[in-house]
Design an enzyme around this catalytic site. Structure first.
Site, PDB file in Angstrom:
ATOM      1  CG  HIS A 112     -16.663  15.608 -35.177  1.00 23.08           C
ATOM      2  ND1 HIS A 112     -15.709  15.076 -34.333  1.00 23.08           N
ATOM      3  CD2 HIS A 112     -16.063  15.709 -36.394  1.00 23.08           C
ATOM      4  CE1 HIS A 112     -14.597  14.871 -35.024  1.00 23.08           C
ATOM      5  NE2 HIS A 112     -14.779  15.233 -36.259  1.00 23.08           N
ATOM      6  CB  THR A 179      -8.426  16.290 -28.703  1.00 29.20           C
ATOM      7  OG1 THR A 179      -8.782  15.301 -29.660  1.00 29.20           O
ATOM      8  CG2 THR A 179      -7.234  17.106 -29.192  1.00 29.20           C
TER       9      THR A 179
HETATM   10  C1  BV8 Z   1     -14.191  10.913 -42.591  1.00 24.82           C
HETATM   11  C2  BV8 Z   1     -19.523  12.701 -33.381  1.00 24.82           C
HETATM   12  C3  BV8 Z   1     -14.260  10.609 -44.894  1.00 24.82           C
HETATM   13  C4  BV8 Z   1     -20.377  11.541 -33.026  1.00 24.82           C
HETATM   14  C5  BV8 Z   1     -17.284  11.836 -33.922  1.00 24.82           C
HETATM   15  C6  BV8 Z   1      -6.961   8.817 -41.567  1.00 24.82           C
HETATM   16  C7  BV8 Z   1      -6.293   7.854 -40.865  1.00 24.82           C
HETATM   17  C8  BV8 Z   1      -7.042   6.873 -40.161  1.00 24.82           C
HETATM   18  C9  BV8 Z   1      -8.437   6.866 -40.139  1.00 24.82           C
HETATM   19  C10 BV8 Z   1      -9.086   7.827 -40.836  1.00 24.82           C
HETATM   20  C11 BV8 Z   1      -8.356   8.776 -41.560  1.00 24.82           C
HETATM   21  N1  BV8 Z   1      -9.265   9.585 -42.149  1.00 24.82           N
HETATM   22  C12 BV8 Z   1     -10.529   9.170 -41.828  1.00 24.82           C
HETATM   23  C13 BV8 Z   1     -10.434   8.093 -41.031  1.00 24.82           C
HETATM   24  C14 BV8 Z   1     -11.572   7.378 -40.491  1.00 24.82           C
HETATM   25  C15 BV8 Z   1     -12.146   8.019 -39.213  1.00 24.82           C
HETATM   26  C16 BV8 Z   1     -11.125   7.994 -38.118  1.00 24.82           C
HETATM   27  O1  BV8 Z   1     -10.443   8.964 -37.861  1.00 24.82           O
HETATM   28  N2  BV8 Z   1     -11.066   6.839 -37.456  1.00 24.82           N
HETATM   29  C17 BV8 Z   1     -10.151   6.720 -36.303  1.00 24.82           C
HETATM   30  C18 BV8 Z   1     -10.886   6.061 -35.170  1.00 24.82           C
HETATM   31  C19 BV8 Z   1      -8.929   5.972 -36.694  1.00 24.82           C
HETATM   32  N3  BV8 Z   1     -12.591   9.377 -39.455  1.00 24.82           N
HETATM   33  C20 BV8 Z   1     -13.854   9.545 -39.939  1.00 24.82           C
HETATM   34  O2  BV8 Z   1     -14.621   8.643 -40.196  1.00 24.82           O
HETATM   35  C21 BV8 Z   1     -14.278  10.983 -40.197  1.00 24.82           C
HETATM   36  N4  BV8 Z   1     -14.905  11.091 -41.470  1.00 24.82           N
HETATM   37  O3  BV8 Z   1     -13.006  10.706 -42.598  1.00 24.82           O
HETATM   38  O4  BV8 Z   1     -14.953  10.975 -43.713  1.00 24.82           O
HETATM   39  C22 BV8 Z   1     -14.953  11.226 -45.964  1.00 24.82           C
HETATM   40  C23 BV8 Z   1     -14.189  11.914 -46.864  1.00 24.82           C
HETATM   41  C24 BV8 Z   1     -14.806  12.473 -47.941  1.00 24.82           C
HETATM   42  C25 BV8 Z   1     -16.185  12.328 -48.078  1.00 24.82           C
HETATM   43  C26 BV8 Z   1     -16.947  11.624 -47.151  1.00 24.82           C
HETATM   44  C27 BV8 Z   1     -16.323  11.072 -46.044  1.00 24.82           C
HETATM   45  C28 BV8 Z   1     -15.381  11.429 -39.204  1.00 24.82           C
HETATM   46  C29 BV8 Z   1     -14.918  11.408 -37.831  1.00 24.82           C
HETATM   47  C30 BV8 Z   1     -15.986  12.001 -36.898  1.00 24.82           C
HETATM   48  C31 BV8 Z   1     -16.764  10.923 -36.165  1.00 24.82           C
HETATM   49  N5  BV8 Z   1     -17.646  11.527 -35.153  1.00 24.82           N
HETATM   50  N6  BV8 Z   1     -18.142  12.444 -33.020  1.00 24.82           N
HETATM   51  C32 BV8 Z   1     -20.433  11.288 -31.531  1.00 24.82           C
HETATM   52  O5  BV8 Z   1     -19.919  12.115 -30.752  1.00 24.82           O
HETATM   53  O6  BV8 Z   1     -21.020  10.268 -31.192  1.00 24.82           O
HETATM   54  S1  BV8 Z   1     -15.657  11.512 -33.432  1.00 24.82           S
HETATM   55  C33 BV8 Z   1     -15.669  11.603 -31.684  1.00 24.82           C
HETATM   56  O7  BV8 Z   1     -14.563  10.819 -31.278  1.00 24.82           O
HETATM   57  C34 BV8 Z   1     -15.423  12.993 -31.122  1.00 24.82           C
HETATM   58  O8  BV8 Z   1     -16.105  13.992 -31.811  1.00 24.82           O
HETATM   59  C35 BV8 Z   1     -13.912  13.125 -31.240  1.00 24.82           C
HETATM   60  O9  BV8 Z   1     -13.545  13.536 -32.527  1.00 24.82           O
HETATM   61  C36 BV8 Z   1     -13.459  11.687 -31.041  1.00 24.82           C
HETATM   62  C37 BV8 Z   1     -13.049  11.466 -29.621  1.00 24.82           C
HETATM   63  O10 BV8 Z   1     -11.797  12.033 -29.475  1.00 24.82           O
HETATM   64  P1  BV8 Z   1     -11.520  13.066 -28.278  1.00 24.82           P
HETATM   65  O11 BV8 Z   1     -12.519  14.148 -28.281  1.00 24.82           O
HETATM   66  O12 BV8 Z   1     -10.089  13.408 -28.384  1.00 24.82           O
HETATM   67  O13 BV8 Z   1     -11.827  12.175 -26.962  1.00 24.82           O
HETATM   68  P2  BV8 Z   1     -10.960  10.959 -26.375  1.00 24.82           P
HETATM   69  O14 BV8 Z   1     -11.823  10.325 -25.343  1.00 24.82           O
HETATM   70  O15 BV8 Z   1     -10.380  10.125 -27.465  1.00 24.82           O
HETATM   71  O16 BV8 Z   1      -9.696  11.674 -25.653  1.00 24.82           O
HETATM   72  C38 BV8 Z   1      -9.923  12.553 -24.587  1.00 24.82           C
HETATM   73  C39 BV8 Z   1      -8.570  13.252 -24.334  1.00 24.82           C
HETATM   74  O17 BV8 Z   1      -8.765  14.217 -23.322  1.00 24.82           O
HETATM   75  C40 BV8 Z   1      -7.480  12.298 -23.871  1.00 24.82           C
HETATM   76  O18 BV8 Z   1      -6.271  12.622 -24.540  1.00 24.82           O
HETATM   77  C41 BV8 Z   1      -7.368  12.581 -22.367  1.00 24.82           C
HETATM   78  O19 BV8 Z   1      -6.035  12.480 -21.918  1.00 24.82           O
HETATM   79  C42 BV8 Z   1      -7.795  14.039 -22.308  1.00 24.82           C
HETATM   80  N7  BV8 Z   1      -8.450  14.392 -21.046  1.00 24.82           N
HETATM   81  C43 BV8 Z   1      -9.317  13.626 -20.304  1.00 24.82           C
HETATM   82  N8  BV8 Z   1      -9.731  14.344 -19.219  1.00 24.82           N
HETATM   83  C44 BV8 Z   1      -9.114  15.568 -19.284  1.00 24.82           C
HETATM   84  C45 BV8 Z   1      -8.310  15.604 -20.461  1.00 24.82           C
HETATM   85  N9  BV8 Z   1      -7.566  16.670 -20.818  1.00 24.82           N
HETATM   86  C46 BV8 Z   1      -7.608  17.760 -19.977  1.00 24.82           C
HETATM   87  N10 BV8 Z   1      -8.382  17.805 -18.836  1.00 24.82           N
HETATM   88  C47 BV8 Z   1      -9.124  16.744 -18.452  1.00 24.82           C
HETATM   89  N11 BV8 Z   1      -9.838  16.794 -17.339  1.00 24.82           N
END
Ligand code: BV8
Length: 236
Positions: A112, A179
């Site tokens: 990303h 994640t």
């Molecule tokens: C794309 C950079 C298409 C920017 C980021 C299929 C189904 C549904 C939706 C989609 C699909 N395919 C695509 C989509 C759309 C979308 C998507 O997934 N939407 C979601 C919200 C439903 N995906 C996209 O748009 C992707 N692009 O599909 O392009 C395409 C195809 C062809 C041609 C052109 C285009 C792009 C996605 C990337 C977006 N950019 N980041 C920035 O950082 O600002 S995503 C960003 O959010 C992060 O990089 C990461 O990926 C995500 C956050 O997730 P996590 O890292 O898991 O963090 P989170 O806070 O959610 O969770 C933390 C976890 O850690 C928790 O579980 C917690 O319990 C745990 N934790 C907390 N503390 C601890 C811990 N664990 C251990 N120890 C601790 N101390």
């Protein structure tokens, strides 16, 4: 995890949870980034077209913040594994911070993007960048004031997916750390790993959305789970 025998090639997927204990906000957790800002306001190409100042300020804030943080025991443990693991190993991170590298890991792929790079939309050059972008500085390569954060926004294709899938096809073990499994295509990798016959392990504070695809889930903070798992693997 039962027998680690036969495990030569490892893929590790990391998310915001591995950097949480370094003081970097996660996205979805309470008080996470997405509570403070609406994703569609700050992390989409449309948002950048609509209000570039808002988006550039958001990333300037985060770029400055990560430079005040340090890698934690989980990052250091993975760097140790990276240094000594004789087989293939790839750390695929969704994180845009540089804590894996600052801990010493080298086999790291930022799917990303990275905060500490600026991307010129005029000449397509990427430049190391630790400063701000809000003041629209000139691109070091072409001089155009056309720099944007080198991060993958929602709706944009993640980086180096072909390399990720190639490594996944060779992986004997897929490990997911810190994640929520909410964002695709990263969240879909565990299912593909399973279908390709790899062993699957999740290390997370709580079960992720893709938890059912993992053979084994260990719950707890990354700074405890990851060093323990690396010790286990290295002992084998
Ligand atoms: C794309 C950079 C298409 C920017 C980021 C299929 C189904 C549904 C939706 C989609 C699909 N395919 C695509 C989509 C759309 C979308 C998507 O997934 N939407 C979601 C919200 C439903 N995906 C996209 O748009 C992707 N692009 O599909 O392009 C395409 C195809 C062809 C041609 C052109 C285009 C792009 C996605 C990337 C977006 N950019 N980041 C920035 O950082 O600002 S995503 C960003 O959010 C992060 O990089 C990461 O990926 C995500 C956050 O997730 P996590 O890292 O898991 O963090 P989170 O806070 O959610 O969770 C933390 C976890 O850690 C928790 O579980 C917690 O319990 C745990 N934790 C907390 N503390 C601890 C811990 N664990 C251990 N120890 C601790 N101390």
């Amino acid at each position: 995890m039962a027998a680690m025998t036969g495990i030569r090639n490892i893929m590790i997927l990391t998310g915001a949870g591995i950097s949480a204990e370094s003081g970097i906000d996660t996205f979805r957790d309470a008080g996470g980034l997405w509570e403070q800002h609406r994703v569609e306001d700050v992390a989409t190409p449309e948002a950048f077209a609509r209000d570039p100042e808002l988006v550039l300020r958001f990333y300037d804030m985060r770029r400055a913040a990560i430079q005040t943080k340090a890698p934690n025991a989980a990052h250091h443990a993975l760097a140790r594994l990276d240094e000594h693991w004789p087989g293939d190993l790839l750390i695929v991170t969704q994180n845009v911070d540089d804590l894996h590298e600052r801990a010493g890991a080298s086999r790291v792929l930022h799917m990303h993007g990275q905060h500490l790079n600026a991307w010129c939309t005029a000449c397509d050059e990427r430049s190391r960048w630790t400063d701000t972008l809000l003041d629209r500085p000139p691109c070091p390569a072409c001089g155009e004031a056309a720099l944007r954060p080198d991060v993958v926004w929602f709706g944009e294709m993640p980086y180096r997916m072909d390399e990720i899938y190639a490594a996944l096809r060779e992986a004997d073990l897929f490990v997911s750390i810190g994640t929520s499994g909410a964002v695709y295509p990263a969240a879909g990798l565990v299912r593909e790993a399973r279908e390709l016959g790899a062993r699957t392990l999740e290390l997370n504070l709580e079960r992720s959305q893709g938890s059912l695809w993992f053979e084994e889930t260990r719950l707890g903070p990354a700074t405890e789970l990851v060093p323990a798992w690396v010790d286990e693997v290295m002992k084998k």
